[in-house]
Write a protein that holds these residues in place. Structure first.
Motif, PDB file in Angstrom:
ATOM      1  N   ILE A   1      24.556  76.016  63.635  1.00 30.12           N
ATOM      2  CA  ILE A   1      23.879  74.874  63.159  1.00 30.12           C
ATOM      3  C   ILE A   1      24.045  73.710  64.432  1.00 30.12           C
ATOM      4  CG2 ILE A   1      23.533  72.792  61.686  1.00 30.12           C
ATOM      5  CD1 ILE A   1      24.589  74.544  59.407  1.00 30.12           C
ATOM      6  N   SER A   2      22.842  73.453  64.829  1.00 24.30           N
ATOM      7  CA  SER A   2      22.631  72.348  65.684  1.00 24.30           C
ATOM      8  C   SER A   2      23.214  71.121  65.385  1.00 24.30           C
ATOM      9  CB  SER A   2      21.403  72.300  66.456  1.00 24.30           C
ATOM     10  OG  SER A   2      21.161  71.189  67.076  1.00 24.30           O
ATOM     11  N   ALA A   3      24.284  70.554  66.012  1.00 25.38           N
ATOM     12  CA  ALA A   3      24.698  69.207  65.948  1.00 25.38           C
ATOM     13  C   ALA A   3      23.375  68.263  65.787  1.00 25.38           C
ATOM     14  CB  ALA A   3      25.575  68.640  66.760  1.00 25.38           C
ATOM     15  N   VAL A   4      22.575  68.376  66.871  1.00 23.46           N
ATOM     16  CA  VAL A   4      21.380  67.365  67.151  1.00 23.46           C
ATOM     17  C   VAL A   4      20.532  67.607  65.659  1.00 23.46           C
ATOM     18  CG1 VAL A   4      19.456  66.999  68.509  1.00 23.46           C
ATOM     19  CG2 VAL A   4      21.500  68.002  69.624  1.00 23.46           C
ATOM     20  N   ASP A   5      20.100  68.585  65.056  1.00 28.37           N
ATOM     21  CA  ASP A   5      19.041  68.886  64.174  1.00 28.37           C
ATOM     22  C   ASP A   5      19.816  68.892  62.635  1.00 28.37           C
ATOM     23  OD1 ASP A   5      16.997  68.842  65.912  1.00 28.37           O
ATOM     24  OD2 ASP A   5      17.737  70.983  66.780  1.00 28.37           O
ATOM     25  N   GLY A   6      21.188  69.485  62.632  1.00 31.63           N
ATOM     26  CA  GLY A   6      21.563  69.679  61.043  1.00 31.63           C
ATOM     27  C   GLY A   6      21.138  70.686  60.570  1.00 31.63           C
ATOM     28  N   VAL A   7      21.152  70.744  59.100  1.00 29.94           N
ATOM     29  CA  VAL A   7      20.741  71.786  58.182  1.00 29.94           C
ATOM     30  C   VAL A   7      19.500  71.766  58.415  1.00 29.94           C
ATOM     31  CG1 VAL A   7      20.781  72.726  56.194  1.00 29.94           C
ATOM     32  CG2 VAL A   7      22.968  71.856  57.028  1.00 29.94           C
ATOM     33  N   GLU A   8      18.613  72.622  58.796  1.00 31.27           N
ATOM     34  CA  GLU A   8      17.091  72.731  58.706  1.00 31.27           C
ATOM     35  C   GLU A   8      16.623  73.525  57.942  1.00 31.27           C
ATOM     36  OE1 GLU A   8      15.266  72.399  62.863  1.00 31.27           O
ATOM     37  OE2 GLU A   8      17.279  73.433  63.309  1.00 31.27           O
ATOM     38  N   GLY A   9      15.293  73.649  57.408  1.00 34.42           N
ATOM     39  CA  GLY A   9      14.832  74.404  56.608  1.00 34.42           C
ATOM     40  C   GLY A   9      15.144  75.904  56.355  1.00 34.42           C
ATOM     41  N   HIS A  10      14.984  76.494  57.771  1.00 33.68           N
ATOM     42  CA  HIS A  10      15.392  77.902  57.703  1.00 33.68           C
ATOM     43  C   HIS A  10      16.653  78.010  57.479  1.00 33.68           C
ATOM     44  CE1 HIS A  10      14.349  82.237  58.466  1.00 33.68           C
ATOM     45  NE2 HIS A  10      14.870  82.104  59.727  1.00 33.68           N
ATOM     46  N   THR A  11      17.564  77.232  57.855  1.00 35.29           N
ATOM     47  CA  THR A  11      19.114  77.286  57.763  1.00 35.29           C
ATOM     48  C   THR A  11      19.343  77.905  55.982  1.00 35.29           C
ATOM     49  OG1 THR A  11      19.349  75.799  59.251  1.00 35.29           O
ATOM     50  CG2 THR A  11      21.390  76.478  58.180  1.00 35.29           C
ATOM     51  N   GLU A  12      18.721  77.121  55.454  1.00 31.62           N
ATOM     52  CA  GLU A  12      18.835  77.208  53.870  1.00 31.62           C
ATOM     53  C   GLU A  12      18.600  78.636  53.366  1.00 31.62           C
ATOM     54  OE1 GLU A  12      18.076  74.282  51.031  1.00 31.62           O
ATOM     55  OE2 GLU A  12      18.336  72.634  52.374  1.00 31.62           O
ATOM     56  N   THR A  13      17.419  79.154  54.082  1.00 34.76           N
ATOM     57  CA  THR A  13      16.879  80.383  53.865  1.00 34.76           C
ATOM     58  C   THR A  13      17.861  81.439  54.027  1.00 34.76           C
ATOM     59  OG1 THR A  13      14.435  79.868  54.097  1.00 34.76           O
ATOM     60  CG2 THR A  13      14.928  82.206  54.250  1.00 34.76           C
ATOM     61  N   VAL A  14      18.557  81.278  55.354  1.00 38.76           N
ATOM     62  CA  VAL A  14      19.392  82.105  55.950  1.00 38.76           C
ATOM     63  C   VAL A  14      20.701  82.273  54.962  1.00 38.76           C
ATOM     64  CG1 VAL A  14      21.243  82.156  57.493  1.00 38.76           C
ATOM     65  CG2 VAL A  14      18.766  81.954  58.093  1.00 38.76           C
ATOM     66  N   TRP A  15      21.013  81.123  54.570  1.00 36.52           N
ATOM     67  CA  TRP A  15      22.067  80.836  53.299  1.00 36.52           C
ATOM     68  C   TRP A  15      21.981  81.750  52.093  1.00 36.52           C
ATOM     69  CZ3 TRP A  15      27.282  79.747  53.291  1.00 36.52           C
ATOM     70  CH2 TRP A  15      27.590  79.319  51.992  1.00 36.52           C
ATOM     71  N   GLN A  16      20.656  81.459  51.696  1.00 29.77           N
ATOM     72  CA  GLN A  16      20.465  82.246  50.410  1.00 29.77           C
ATOM     73  C   GLN A  16      20.251  83.568  50.651  1.00 29.77           C
ATOM     74  OE1 GLN A  16      20.219  80.574  47.481  1.00 29.77           O
ATOM     75  NE2 GLN A  16      20.288  78.689  48.278  1.00 29.77           N
ATOM     76  N   LEU A  17      20.043  84.400  51.714  1.00 28.92           N
ATOM     77  CA  LEU A  17      20.057  85.591  51.843  1.00 28.92           C
ATOM     78  C   LEU A  17      21.373  86.125  51.845  1.00 28.92           C
ATOM     79  CD1 LEU A  17      17.038  86.185  54.486  1.00 28.92           C
ATOM     80  CD2 LEU A  17      16.967  86.953  52.288  1.00 28.92           C
ATOM     81  N   LEU A  18      22.398  85.442  52.577  1.00 29.57           N
ATOM     82  CA  LEU A  18      23.779  86.026  52.766  1.00 29.57           C
ATOM     83  C   LEU A  18      24.380  85.727  51.596  1.00 29.57           C
ATOM     84  CD1 LEU A  18      24.524  83.905  56.152  1.00 29.57           C
ATOM     85  CD2 LEU A  18      24.378  86.418  55.681  1.00 29.57           C
ATOM     86  N   ARG A  19      23.875  84.777  50.444  1.00 29.15           N
ATOM     87  CA  ARG A  19      24.483  84.779  49.236  1.00 29.15           C
ATOM     88  C   ARG A  19      23.970  86.002  48.471  1.00 29.15           C
ATOM     89  NH1 ARG A  19      26.604  82.661  51.878  1.00 29.15           N
ATOM     90  NH2 ARG A  19      28.063  84.281  51.433  1.00 29.15           N
ATOM     91  N   LYS A  20      22.887  86.357  48.555  1.00 29.17           N
ATOM     92  CA  LYS A  20      22.296  87.395  48.026  1.00 29.17           C
ATOM     93  C   LYS A  20      23.055  88.725  48.235  1.00 29.17           C
ATOM     94  CE  LYS A  20      18.522  90.880  47.597  1.00 29.17           C
ATOM     95  NZ  LYS A  20      17.514  91.603  48.297  1.00 29.17           N
ATOM     96  N   HIS A  21      23.106  88.887  49.441  1.00 33.03           N
ATOM     97  CA  HIS A  21      24.011  90.223  49.934  1.00 33.03           C
ATOM     98  C   HIS A  21      25.379  89.941  50.044  1.00 33.03           C
ATOM     99  CE1 HIS A  21      20.384  92.436  50.997  1.00 33.03           C
ATOM    100  NE2 HIS A  21      19.944  91.326  51.642  1.00 33.03           N
TER     101      HIS A  21
END
Length: 641
Positions: free
Chosen positions: A98-118
């Motif tokens: 996660i970029s300290a400049v941009d923080g949690v971005e939209g696609h970060t949440e998509t990535v997170w949800q996929l990792l939780r699914k698997h």
């Protein structure tokens, strides 16, 4: 110990640079490459170098202490998220940057949800902390607020804050701590277990570009991760990638889940058994051949001619399904001097490497269509075709992929009896819950129809996507049951049951209340409080729905569903009026009723009576001559009622 680690992030968070540092510190590469210098080890493809983004999920190998690490650098752009998801299925652990400049971005949440699914245990690394004005502590709080409250600070291992964090989540450990004090080995083992069971997620910070904190993070990652693959069990593996090498050989990438694999071993997948002719170990774009691989390793093999991504191999026969599904389709445009068969052959080859493309040949219009995530993917496809196959293509304007279903159960009847042919099929077609696809059941008695012919009906119903009546889009969310049927010992020939089955399906759809479906996003929007009115208005105009907004500090979070057709270009508008300060997460949320059915039907202009592949008309025979019976009279004419 073999460990597969995935590096994931929103685009431009520094994944590839971070991966280069790991490879450099473990002496796998002699010098650290950079994406902007076009010399990174993992982004080795010319298209990746030119664009400065990761497109293909490539792997590197390094050793550290007593473990061999397979590191997979995944794409961060949403258009290539199917490639990312295919890699997720073989990860033992994941690192989200996660970029300290941009923080949690939209696609970060998509990535997170996929990792939780698997259910992939996950670490975080807050990158770019060397930038002025960044604060890793506030980013950690943002991660906790947006992704999970179970994220702990890994900056100092077992300081007071971390001990307290773990103790809050394990009463037994807390009691032991109160009685006997701190025992490092006990706490370390507990932390490893909690990470592996996805109960906690560890977070560190630093700068990949300036090489701050990366090696320290690797050291902690090594201590806190473990795998237990058994090479003594029967052989099991999973296909996670298909490629073709420079010689045109099909190369199948496997994760070995158990057992061993040797060159010349015969392995089973689906109904096939084939011999392994070569085993390769890839790091970057180079490989070494080996005679044997063991559980936990990532290898590539030759010899498997039809295995597809997600297939189980050996004793593992499970097929993985993927969430990142394209919602757009586009027509392939090419010069008439290039033979259409050559274009189709090339795209079918790309389809094996990226099954989400779903390359489709429209026989009637003599057109090739592909399914895609977005326009960047189309631009890259143009370059890939030029580079690999040496001809130029372009693409038509991407269009929404619609689907169709029915609203209530119907029975469908099909009869095919031109002279010296015979087949009859009766089907029950029922709607099922959304996003379940097409399923098959069979209650036909063998006395009525032979088992072989019953299997033919099943095969023809499941062999392809069938056209709906409203727009010719794929039929979905139905259960089709074979009720009965009839064949003839002398006159039934190959293809007769295909004709009867298709006619029965079509005849049923003619009687049904057909429903048009469109793809939806599940969205999550976070903005300043004063922008809530603008956002809710935009969602309503886009025919979306929303839940009650949640307040969090001076921000507000809005969740809901919205059609892809009305929201696919919203991110640009959103970034403009929030001045880049808001977050917009769009995750494919399946299909639901279309918001503008009549408009779509009229724009597509599908003529159900002129579809060359389908007809609802049955054919019967009298006095040696075949004659047609329209769908609305066919039921009364059937032979086995």
């Amino acid at each position: 110990m073999h460990k597969t680690i995935g590096i994931l992030a929103h685009v431009d968070a520094g994944k590839t640079t971070f991966s280069e540092q790991l490879l450099y510190h473990t002496k796998t590469i002699r010098q650290r490459g950079r994406v902007d210098h076009q010399d990174s080890f993992l982004d080795s493809h010319s298209i990746e170098k030119n664009r400065g983004i990761t497109i293909f999920a490539d792997q590197g190998i390094f050793s550290y202490n007593d473990s061999t690490y397979y590191i997979i650098d995944t794409p961060g752009h949403v258009d290539f998220s199917p490639e990312m998801e295919r890699a997720i299925q073989v990860m033992d652990y994941a690192i989200i940057l996660i970029s300290a400049v941009d923080g949690v971005e939209g696609h970060t949440e998509t990535v997170w949800q996929l990792l939780r699914k698997h259910q992939v245990p996950t670490f975080f690394f807050v990158n770019k902390t060397d930038y002025e004005g960044t604060d890793s502590a506030s980013v950690l709080e943002e991660i906790r607020a947006n992704l999970s409250g179970d994220v702990c600070n890994l900056t100092t291992l077992f300081d007071e804050e971390l001990i307290e964090f773990i103790a809050e989540r394990d009463e037994e450990l807390l009691d032991k701590y109160m009685d006997t004090g701190f025992e490092q080995e006990l706490w370390l083992n507990k932390m490893k277990t909690m990470i592996k069971e996805n109960k906690i997620f560890a977070c560190a910070s630093g700068s990949a570009l300036k090489d701050i904190g990366v090696f320290e993070f690797l050291d902690k990652l090594d201590v806190l991760t473990e795998t237990s693959y058994n090479s003594l069990k029967n052989f099991e593996a999973k296909v996670y990638k298909i490629r073709h090498d420079e010689s045109g050989n099909r190369v199948t990438f496997l994760k070995l889940l158990s057992g061993k694999l040797k060159v010349r071993d015969e392995v089973k997948y689906g109904q096939k058994t084939e011999k392994i002719t070569q085993i390769r170990v890839y790091s970057g774009n180079k490989f070494q051949t080996v005679d044997q691989a063991t559980a936990g390793e990532l290898v590539a093999v030759t010899g498997l001619t039809t295995a597809s991504i997600g297939d189980g191999i050996g004793d593992n026969q499970e097929k993985v399904t993927f969430d990142m599904v394209p919602t757009l389709k586009s027509k392939v445009l090419f010069d008439s001097s290039i033979h259409v068969k050559e274009v189709l052959r090339s795209f079918k080859l790309l389809d094996t490497e990226d099954p989400s493309l779903r390359v489709y040949w429209d026989e009637h219009f003599q057109e090739i269509h592909v399914h895609v995530m977005g326009v960047i993917q189309l631009e890259v496809l143009e370059q890939i075709v030029q580079e690999r196959f040496h001809f130029q293509v372009s693409f038509g304007e991407p269009r929404i992929l619609y689907k169709e279903t029915i609203n209530a159960p119907v029975r469908g009847y099909g009869h095919f009896e031109p002279l010296k042919h015979y087949a009859e099929v009766h089907l029950l077609i029922e709607p099922t819950t959304r996003n379940r696809g097409v399923s098959f059941d069979n209650v036909c008695h063998a006395n009525d129809l032979s088992i072989g012919n019953q299997n033919l009906v099943k095969h023809h119903l499941l062999e392809r996507h069938h056209h709906g009546l409203l727009t010719g889009s794929a039929l979905t969310d139905v259960k089709i049951t074979l009720l009965t049927g009839r064949g003839h010992n002398e006159h039934t020939h190959g293809g007769d049951f295909r004709e009867a089955t298709y006619r029965a399906l079509r005849q049923g759809l003619e009687k049904a209340e057909n429903v048009l479906l469109e793809p939806f996003y599940d969205y999550k929007i976070k903005v300043d409080m004063d922008l809530i009115g603008r956002v809710l208005s935009d969602i309503q105009q886009a025919h979306g729905t929303f839940e009650s907004p949640e307040n969090t500090g001076d921000k507000v979070i809005i969740k809901g569903r919205v059609p892809v057709a009305t929201f696919m270009n919203y991110s640009t508008t959103f970034a403009s009026f929030t001045h880049g300060k808001g977050t917009l997460s769009l995750l494919f949320g399946g299909y639901d009723r279309c918001h503008n059915t009549e408009e779509v039907i009229n724009s597509i202009g599908y003529n159900k009576d002129a579809d060359p592949e389908y007809t609802s008309t049955s054919i019967f025979c009298a006095k040696g001559t075949g004659y047609k019976v329209p769908w609305y009279e066919a039921e009364q004419a059937m032979h086995c009622l």
